[in-house]
Design a protein around this motif. Structure first.
Motif, short mmCIF file in Angstrom:
data_model
loop_
_atom_site.label_atom_id
_atom_site.label_comp_id
_atom_site.label_asym_id
_atom_site.label_seq_id
_atom_site.Cartn_x
_atom_site.Cartn_y
_atom_site.Cartn_z
N UNK A 46 -50.17 47.64 46.14
CA UNK A 46 -50.32 46.23 46.50
C UNK A 46 -48.97 45.53 46.66
N UNK A 47 -48.91 44.49 47.51
CA UNK A 47 -47.66 43.75 47.72
C UNK A 47 -47.07 43.17 46.43
N UNK A 48 -47.90 42.94 45.44
CA UNK A 48 -47.40 42.37 44.19
C UNK A 48 -46.31 43.22 43.57
N UNK A 49 -46.36 44.55 43.82
CA UNK A 49 -45.33 45.42 43.25
C UNK A 49 -43.96 45.12 43.85
N UNK A 50 -43.92 45.02 45.18
CA UNK A 50 -42.65 44.71 45.84
C UNK A 50 -42.18 43.31 45.45
N UNK A 51 -43.13 42.38 45.37
CA UNK A 51 -42.77 41.00 45.06
C UNK A 51 -42.21 40.88 43.64
N UNK A 52 -42.76 41.63 42.70
CA UNK A 52 -42.22 41.63 41.34
C UNK A 52 -40.81 42.22 41.31
N UNK A 53 -40.60 43.26 42.10
CA UNK A 53 -39.27 43.87 42.14
C UNK A 53 -38.26 42.91 42.74
N UNK A 54 -38.66 42.20 43.79
CA UNK A 54 -37.76 41.23 44.42
C UNK A 54 -37.41 40.12 43.42
N UNK A 55 -38.40 39.66 42.68
CA UNK A 55 -38.14 38.62 41.69
C UNK A 55 -37.13 39.09 40.64
N UNK A 56 -37.27 40.34 40.21
CA UNK A 56 -36.34 40.89 39.23
C UNK A 56 -34.95 41.04 39.82
N UNK A 57 -34.87 41.50 41.06
CA UNK A 57 -33.57 41.64 41.73
C UNK A 57 -32.88 40.28 41.87
N UNK A 58 -33.67 39.28 42.24
CA UNK A 58 -33.12 37.93 42.41
C UNK A 58 -32.63 37.38 41.07
N UNK A 59 -33.43 37.58 40.03
CA UNK A 59 -33.06 37.06 38.71
C UNK A 59 -31.78 37.70 38.19
N UNK A 60 -31.54 38.95 38.59
CA UNK A 60 -30.37 39.67 38.09
C UNK A 60 -29.19 39.67 39.07
N UNK A 61 -29.35 38.93 40.17
CA UNK A 61 -28.25 38.79 41.10
C UNK A 61 -27.86 40.05 41.84
N UNK A 62 -28.82 40.93 42.08
CA UNK A 62 -28.55 42.19 42.79
C UNK A 62 -28.72 41.96 44.29
N UNK A 63 -27.76 42.34 45.11
CA UNK A 63 -27.92 42.19 46.56
C UNK A 63 -29.17 42.92 47.04
N UNK A 64 -29.99 42.23 47.83
CA UNK A 64 -31.24 42.85 48.28
C UNK A 64 -31.76 42.14 49.52
N UNK A 65 -32.72 42.77 50.17
CA UNK A 65 -33.45 42.18 51.28
C UNK A 65 -34.91 42.60 51.14
N UNK A 66 -35.81 41.74 51.58
CA UNK A 66 -37.24 42.02 51.49
C UNK A 66 -37.92 41.62 52.78
N UNK A 67 -38.61 42.57 53.41
CA UNK A 67 -39.35 42.30 54.64
C UNK A 67 -40.81 42.67 54.42
N UNK A 68 -41.71 41.70 54.59
CA UNK A 68 -43.15 41.90 54.42
C UNK A 68 -43.83 41.70 55.77
N UNK A 69 -44.89 42.47 56.02
CA UNK A 69 -45.51 42.49 57.35
C UNK A 69 -47.01 42.24 57.26
#
Length: 625
Positions: free
Chosen positions: A559-582
């Motif tokens: 489910x998309x919630x898995x990617x969204x949780x990972x993005x939230x964690x990456x954002x909270x920890x200041x890790x460079x990232x990108x997220x594309x959802x379709x």
């Protein structure tokens, strides 16, 4: 020859060419009149699957020949004389299509799905797997339904968690099937049953059990039952209980989809067999107890669906320098290409020919991979520069990579980026013992082997050890995230609909995989702490390498919630990232616009991280820092 840094090479293989060449060719059949039929999955039509006969479309839009039984589907159509029975994706009903007519449903509206069907010799009855959804876990059964849809469906086998391979003897009197129960997957332990079609209550167990995997039961022309079993440690062929082959090779396949076939009977008594050694698949003929390999250019057979009519074989396949193809072979006429996917024609200089590499890994083990080096006839890098490397982790994780001409891989290699496609421990195509390496070790053995492949190629001078990336989809996405979180080997990664939280997957995934992790990690919830320890989502603070994530918003496997949780964690920890959802994409991307955007975004991502300028008009991706 131009001197250009790796990653910046000009290439005619753009993302749009990959999308156009991404037609999925599958489930071929030969009709009584010799016509070749097959399915085409077309990214340019939103991923719609079209039934084709001798190059002409049979099913008009909006029909989409695809079933969702087990969510992954397969076995979506069958041919009975000139009549076709097919599953339509939108409503999951079974339709009948007679010559010159229009498709009409033969199953009622409702929560049922159908797959893996076979018709009786008179064409009046279809026997198939039915999966009924409602409250609680879906119910799987083998049923018989009237070909005209007029009579009520009759249950032939029920009470087990899963069924597959309902097959009829040539006279239509005898039915066989395979079945298994949680927590087993079909490559772990299955049973083979046989019953008179008119007295299914008299069914008897023929072979198999909780620690024996049975694949593809089929009746020969004389009514003798054949099947494939991994009882000897490798999937070998049996006839009526007699072992016909004794190969240290796999003649079977992990049953992710319905409708697979790795052997077929020819009228001259020969049995054609697909034989897999170290992930490489070859077509052979079984004669006098020995397998004789045919001299064909193919090394990968698309979820193998080998079929025969008379002495003529049909299959979908590819090779290191051959595009995806529907082809036929017969003793007198040899090989004939019926349909090749895509319109991209490449000179040999653009094709990266893979080589099998065997390398040391953790625990004194040996693992396997296929390495695709950079290849471009117009460009070369400066002396002393080594190319970036993408470590590719296949999905499944019970699956395997085979050497093939894959435009998506050439997209990278033609730009000066190497790709190593890893058959980590747990992969099929290497025997049962190798397949079992992942038991209790998912997120460990697969990661160790991917790291070892990268180190091996860097040590051999094939890759720049400071510019190593890892990517994968689904289970391969999980391995990617684990490798980025729990090791320091990779400078970047890309997760395509990957698992970030194993515990959520164990709780929320569909029936087919709902107990898969019992063997790969441990029984849930008893092993909840182990699940937490193996879930990258809980350790994102350890992540120091940039990540790009891709996700379908209608994915019911991850489910998309898995990617969204990972993005939230990456954002909270200041890790460079990108997220594309379709929107509109499920587990595995099928639309051309999605495929194009994902490839260009991933290339742009690596270019920004590794410090090269990609050639061509590539739409950049914004990296959140």
């Amino acid at each position: 020859m131009r001197h250009t840094p790796y990653g910046s090479w000009d290439s005619p293989i753009g993302a749009s060419e990959v999308a156009r060449g991404g037609i999925r060719l599958s489930e071929p059949r030969l009709a009584d009149d010799g016509a070749a039929w097959w399915l085409e999955g077309r990214p340019l039509e939103g991923g719609r699957y079209v039934l084709v006969r001798d190059g002409a479309d049979v099913t008009p839009a909006p029909l989409n020949v695809r079933t969702r039984v087990h969510e992954y589907g397969g076995g979506a159509w069958l041919l009975s004389g000139g009549t076709v029975f097919l599953s339509n994706f939108d409503d999951q009903r079974l339709y009948r299509l007679d010559p010159g007519g229009e498709a009409r449903p033969v199953t009622p509206e409702g929560p049922a799905r159908y797959a893996d069907g076979v018709a009786t010799p008179d064409g009046q009855t279809v026997v198939c797997v039915r999966e009924t959804h409602g409250e609680g876990e879906p119910v799987n059964e083998v049923v018989a339904l009237a070909g005209d849809g007029e009579a009520e469906q009759r249950v032939l086998a029920s009470g087990r968690d899963f069924y597959s391979f309902p097959r009829l003897s040539p006279d239509g009197a005898t039915l066989c099937w395979t079945c298994w129960d949680h927590p087993n997957m079909p490559w772990d332990g299955t049973e083979l049953w046989v019953a008179p079609l008119d007295r299914p209550e008299d069914a008897r167990l023929v072979a198999g059990g909780p620690d024996e995997s049975i694949w593809q039961p089929s009746f020969g022309a004389d009514g003798t039952l054949h099947w494939v079993s991994d009882r000897p440690g490798w999937w070998n062929l049996y006839r009526d209980g007699e072992q016909l082959t004794d190969e240290s090779a796999d003649l079977g396949y992990p049953q992710w989809l319905f409708g697979g076939s790795t052997y077929a009977f020819l009228d001259d008594g020969t049995i054609a067999v697909i034989r897999t050694v170290n992930g490489e698949e070859r077509l052979c003929l079984l004669r006098d107890g020995a397998l004789e390999e045919l001299d064909l250019p193919y090394t990968a057979y698309a979820f193998p669906s080998l079929r025969a009519r008379g002495n003529r074989l049909i299959f979908a396949a590819t090779g290191p320098a051959e595009p995806r193809t529907i082809a036929t072979w017969e003793p007198d006429r040899g090989l004939e290409v019926v349909r090749a996917a895509g319109e991209v024609e490449l000179d040999a200089g653009w094709i990266s020919v893979p080589r099998h590499v065997e390398f040391p890994t953790a625990g004194g083990r040996t693992a396997h991979a296929f390495y695709y080096p950079p290849a471009n006839p117009d460009c070369e890098a400066s002396d002393g520069e080594r190319p970036p490397l993408i470590v590719q982790s296949h999905g499944g994780p019970t699956g395997h990579a085979s050497p093939e001409l894959e435009l998506e891989i050439l997209f990278w290699t033609s730009r000066g980026i190497g790709v190593v496609d890893v058959n980590y421990g747990g992969s099929s195509g290497h025997g049962r013992e190798y397949r079992r390496r992942l038991d209790g070790k998912w997120g460990i053995v697969d990661v160790e082997d991917c790291v070892a492949a990268a180190r091996y190629l860097a040590d051999e001078g094939e890759a720049d050890g400071s510019r190593l990336a890892i990517h994968g989809g689904s289970a391969g996405g999980y391995t990617t995230l684990c490798a980025l979180v729990f090791t320091d080997e990779f400078a970047a990664g890309a997760s395509h609909y990957g698992v970030a939280d194993a515990e959520t997957l164990a709780r929320d995934t569909h029936k087919f995989e709902s107990r898969y992790l019992d063997r790969l990690i441990g029984p849930y919830p008893e092993a909840a702490e182990t699940y937490r320890e193996r879930s990258p989502i809980h350790f994102a603070d350890r992540l120091r390498s940039p990540v790009i994530l891709f996700q379908g918003l209608e994915d019911e496997v991850v489910p998309p919630s898995q990617a969204e949780e990972m993005v939230a964690a990456l954002r909270a920890n200041g890790i460079p990232h990108a997220y594309l959802a379709f929107e509109g994409e499920q587990h595995g991307f099928r639309r051309s616009e999605t495929i194009i955007r994902c490839l260009e975004a991933e290339l742009s991502f690596y270019a920004q991280i590794f410090g090269f300028e990609p050639a061509g008009d590539i739409e950049p991706v914004a990296i959140e820092r």
